[in-house]
Design an enzyme around this catalytic site. Structure first.
Site, PDB file in Angstrom:
ATOM      1  N   GLY A 134      38.318  69.665   9.928  1.00  0.00           N
ATOM      2  CA  GLY A 134      39.260  68.721   9.299  1.00  0.00           C
ATOM      3  C   GLY A 134      39.736  69.268   7.957  1.00  0.00           C
ATOM      4  O   GLY A 134      40.945  69.342   7.675  1.00  0.00           O
ATOM      5  N   HIS A 135      38.766  69.685   7.125  1.00  0.00           N
ATOM      6  CA  HIS A 135      39.118  70.300   5.832  1.00  0.00           C
ATOM      7  C   HIS A 135      39.943  71.570   6.057  1.00  0.00           C
ATOM      8  O   HIS A 135      40.914  71.833   5.350  1.00  0.00           O
ATOM      9  CB  HIS A 135      37.858  70.682   5.047  1.00  0.00           C
ATOM     10  CG  HIS A 135      36.952  69.545   4.728  1.00  0.00           C
ATOM     11  ND1 HIS A 135      35.757  69.343   5.376  1.00  0.00           N
ATOM     12  CD2 HIS A 135      37.059  68.547   3.815  1.00  0.00           C
ATOM     13  CE1 HIS A 135      35.146  68.280   4.872  1.00  0.00           C
ATOM     14  NE2 HIS A 135      35.919  67.770   3.921  1.00  0.00           N
ATOM     15  N   GLN A 167      44.471  61.980   7.000  1.00  0.00           N
ATOM     16  CA  GLN A 167      44.685  60.610   7.498  1.00  0.00           C
ATOM     17  C   GLN A 167      43.355  59.961   7.887  1.00  0.00           C
ATOM     18  O   GLN A 167      43.239  58.743   7.919  1.00  0.00           O
ATOM     19  CB  GLN A 167      45.643  60.609   8.698  1.00  0.00           C
ATOM     20  CG  GLN A 167      46.028  59.185   9.109  1.00  0.00           C
ATOM     21  CD  GLN A 167      46.804  59.097  10.388  1.00  0.00           C
ATOM     22  OE1 GLN A 167      47.683  59.934  10.628  1.00  0.00           O
ATOM     23  NE2 GLN A 167      46.501  58.113  11.213  1.00  0.00           N
ATOM     24  N   LYS A 168      42.354  60.779   8.156  1.00  0.00           N
ATOM     25  CA  LYS A 168      41.012  60.264   8.473  1.00  0.00           C
ATOM     26  C   LYS A 168      40.593  59.176   7.475  1.00  0.00           C
ATOM     27  O   LYS A 168      40.017  58.163   7.842  1.00  0.00           O
ATOM     28  CB  LYS A 168      40.023  61.435   8.445  1.00  0.00           C
ATOM     29  CG  LYS A 168      38.583  61.105   8.234  1.00  0.00           C
ATOM     30  CD  LYS A 168      37.999  60.515   9.480  1.00  0.00           C
ATOM     31  CE  LYS A 168      36.520  60.263   9.443  1.00  0.00           C
ATOM     32  NZ  LYS A 168      35.956  59.697   8.277  1.00  0.00           N
ATOM     33  N   GLN A 178      42.277  55.847   1.479  1.00  0.00           N
ATOM     34  CA  GLN A 178      42.165  56.751   0.322  1.00  0.00           C
ATOM     35  C   GLN A 178      43.490  57.480   0.070  1.00  0.00           C
ATOM     36  O   GLN A 178      43.977  57.538  -1.058  1.00  0.00           O
ATOM     37  CB  GLN A 178      41.054  57.763   0.569  1.00  0.00           C
ATOM     38  CG  GLN A 178      41.010  58.892  -0.429  1.00  0.00           C
ATOM     39  CD  GLN A 178      39.846  59.834  -0.187  1.00  0.00           C
ATOM     40  OE1 GLN A 178      38.744  59.578  -0.638  1.00  0.00           O
ATOM     41  NE2 GLN A 178      40.090  60.924   0.522  1.00  0.00           N
ATOM     42  N   SER A 180      33.691  64.455  10.448  1.00  0.00           N
ATOM     43  CA  SER A 180      33.306  63.958   9.130  1.00  0.00           C
ATOM     44  C   SER A 180      32.041  64.698   8.705  1.00  0.00           C
ATOM     45  O   SER A 180      31.177  64.990   9.547  1.00  0.00           O
ATOM     46  CB  SER A 180      33.015  62.453   9.219  1.00  0.00           C
ATOM     47  OG  SER A 180      32.263  62.048   8.093  1.00  0.00           O
ATOM     48  N   SER A 181      31.933  64.978   7.404  1.00  0.00           N
ATOM     49  CA  SER A 181      30.719  65.656   6.912  1.00  0.00           C
ATOM     50  C   SER A 181      29.490  64.806   7.231  1.00  0.00           C
ATOM     51  O   SER A 181      28.390  65.325   7.422  1.00  0.00           O
ATOM     52  CB  SER A 181      30.810  65.882   5.403  1.00  0.00           C
ATOM     53  OG  SER A 181      31.994  66.573   5.093  1.00  0.00           O
TER      54      SER A 181
HETATM   55  P1  AMP Z   1      35.794  64.778   1.836  1.00  0.00           P
HETATM   56  O1  AMP Z   1      35.177  66.120   1.701  1.00  0.00           O
HETATM   57  O2  AMP Z   1      35.132  63.905   2.845  1.00  0.00           O
HETATM   58  O3  AMP Z   1      36.021  64.102   0.507  1.00  0.00           O
HETATM   59  O4  AMP Z   1      37.252  65.026   2.437  1.00  0.00           O
HETATM   60  C1  AMP Z   1      38.172  65.862   1.785  1.00  0.00           C
HETATM   61  C2  AMP Z   1      39.507  65.717   2.456  1.00  0.00           C
HETATM   62  O5  AMP Z   1      39.411  66.087   3.819  1.00  0.00           O
HETATM   63  C3  AMP Z   1      40.014  64.261   2.440  1.00  0.00           C
HETATM   64  O6  AMP Z   1      41.411  64.269   2.178  1.00  0.00           O
HETATM   65  C4  AMP Z   1      39.723  63.805   3.838  1.00  0.00           C
HETATM   66  O7  AMP Z   1      40.561  62.761   4.291  1.00  0.00           O
HETATM   67  C5  AMP Z   1      39.976  65.072   4.620  1.00  0.00           C
HETATM   68  N1  AMP Z   1      39.313  64.999   5.939  1.00  0.00           N
HETATM   69  C6  AMP Z   1      38.029  64.661   6.186  1.00  0.00           C
HETATM   70  N2  AMP Z   1      37.804  64.620   7.526  1.00  0.00           N
HETATM   71  C7  AMP Z   1      38.978  64.920   8.116  1.00  0.00           C
HETATM   72  C8  AMP Z   1      39.402  65.036   9.476  1.00  0.00           C
HETATM   73  N3  AMP Z   1      38.567  64.802  10.496  1.00  0.00           N
HETATM   74  N4  AMP Z   1      40.686  65.362   9.722  1.00  0.00           N
HETATM   75  C9  AMP Z   1      41.559  65.588   8.692  1.00  0.00           C
HETATM   76  N5  AMP Z   1      41.216  65.499   7.400  1.00  0.00           N
HETATM   77  C10 AMP Z   1      39.949  65.169   7.103  1.00  0.00           C
END
Ligand code: AMP
Length: 286
Positions: free
Chosen positions: A36-37, A148-149, A153, A185-186
């Site tokens: 995703g990232h 968009q996940k 936010q 998701s992490s």
């Molecule tokens: P985080 O590390 O969880 O703070 O996420 C960092 C960025 O990655 C945020 O903009 C999230 O929305 C995005 N993100 C997390 N999971 C996904 C995913 N499955 N698909 C697309 N973007 C993601």
């Protein structure tokens, strides 16, 4: 790839890049990077001259009973992945660097931060608003990429950028999923094998809601019932919310017309899953 750990060096780098006239793309993350990232890094690489990513597990967006200390940290792998994706600069500040002892300012988007995730996690979005504002000021990107996940936010960041006239374009990128539909998701690493199997029900529920809208159902109440019905007794989970909302205000709707967002959050034990689907319902001409 350069790694910067201090606010001072970060500011110097962005001033130099601005002077060179580079178009900077920025991806803020909390690390434990996955596909995703990666999709956000690739989108930035395709559309900007310089790509900056940050790794920072932001304490301000975790509630007192949340998983700040257990949050997955995979620094070595994250650095390797950023290098592989052609990131130019990786910003990895410490908590003390971002929030020195005399730090006092909070950035809060009044209404959007109260809804849905805000109900379940009361101080979460003021943490998000504050860190995103600070990082945007340090990196000074032309574009910042969000998934968009985390729809609420991304919307909240778009709102604060507009309200505070910050000179950056917020780009919302599609959710990347596992083959069975579970949004990456992490936090998915917390799921046991059984929970991992059950977790797919959230996306199934959202898809069922979308299918009903596409078939012509226009009552939000009925759509919610359809989504809830899929989460049966065999799923050992709690529904935090399943809702049909306006795509910009996130207000719950009673009837559906045009674009809507289906939002869902479930709890398996103390692991929370969130997901969403944008759906276009053709205008009712009757
Ligand atoms: P985080 O590390 O969880 O703070 O996420 C960092 C960025 O990655 C945020 O903009 C999230 O929305 C995005 N993100 C997390 N999971 C996904 C995913 N499955 N698909 C697309 N973007 C993601």
């Amino acid at each position: 790839m350069r790694i910067i750990r201090t606010v001072r060096s970060m500011k110097r780098w962005s001033t130099d890049s601005q002077l060179r006239g580079d178009k900077i793309g920025f991806i803020p993350t909390m690390g434990a990077l996955h596909a995703g990232h990666q999709s956000l890094l690739q989108r930035a690489r395709r559309t900007c001259d310089r790509v900056v990513a940050s790794l920072f597990v932001n304490p301000l967006q975790f509630g007192p009973a949340e998983d700040l200390t257990q949050y997955p940290r995979k620094l070595k792998q994250d650095i390797a992945l950023c290098r592989q994706e052609g990131v130019d600069l990786l910003f990895i500040p410490s908590s003390q660097e971002i929030y020195p002892d005399d730090f006092q300012t909070i950035v809060m988007v009044a209404e959007l931060s109260q809804r849905w995730e805000g109900q379940e996690r009361p101080t979460h979005f003021q943490g998000v608003g504050t860190i995103v504002t600070k990082l945007l000021n340090l990196v000074r990107p032309h574009r910042a990429f969000f998934g968009q996940k985390d729809y609420q936010q991304a919307l909240l960041v778009q709102r604060l950028v507009k309200d505070l006239s910050l000179p950056v374009k917020i780009v919302m990128c599609p959710t990347i999923r596992e083959n069975d539909g579970l949004a990456l998701s992490s936090r998915n690493t917390y799921l046991s094998r059984e929970q991992r199997e059950q977790a797919t029900v959230l996306y199934s529920a959202l898809k069922a809601g979308k299918a009903a809208i596409k078939k012509g159902m226009r009552s939000a109440g009925q759509i919610c019932q359809i989504m809830k019905r899929l989460i049966t007794n065999k799923h050992i989970m709690t529904i935090d919310y399943l809702a049909v909302c306006h795509p910009l205000t996130l207000e719950p709707l009673t009837s559906i017309n045009g674009q809507v967002i289906l939002l869902g959050a479930l709890r398996l034990g103390n692991i929370r899953l969130i997901d969403n689907l944008l759906v276009h319902a053709p205008q009712d001409c009757s």
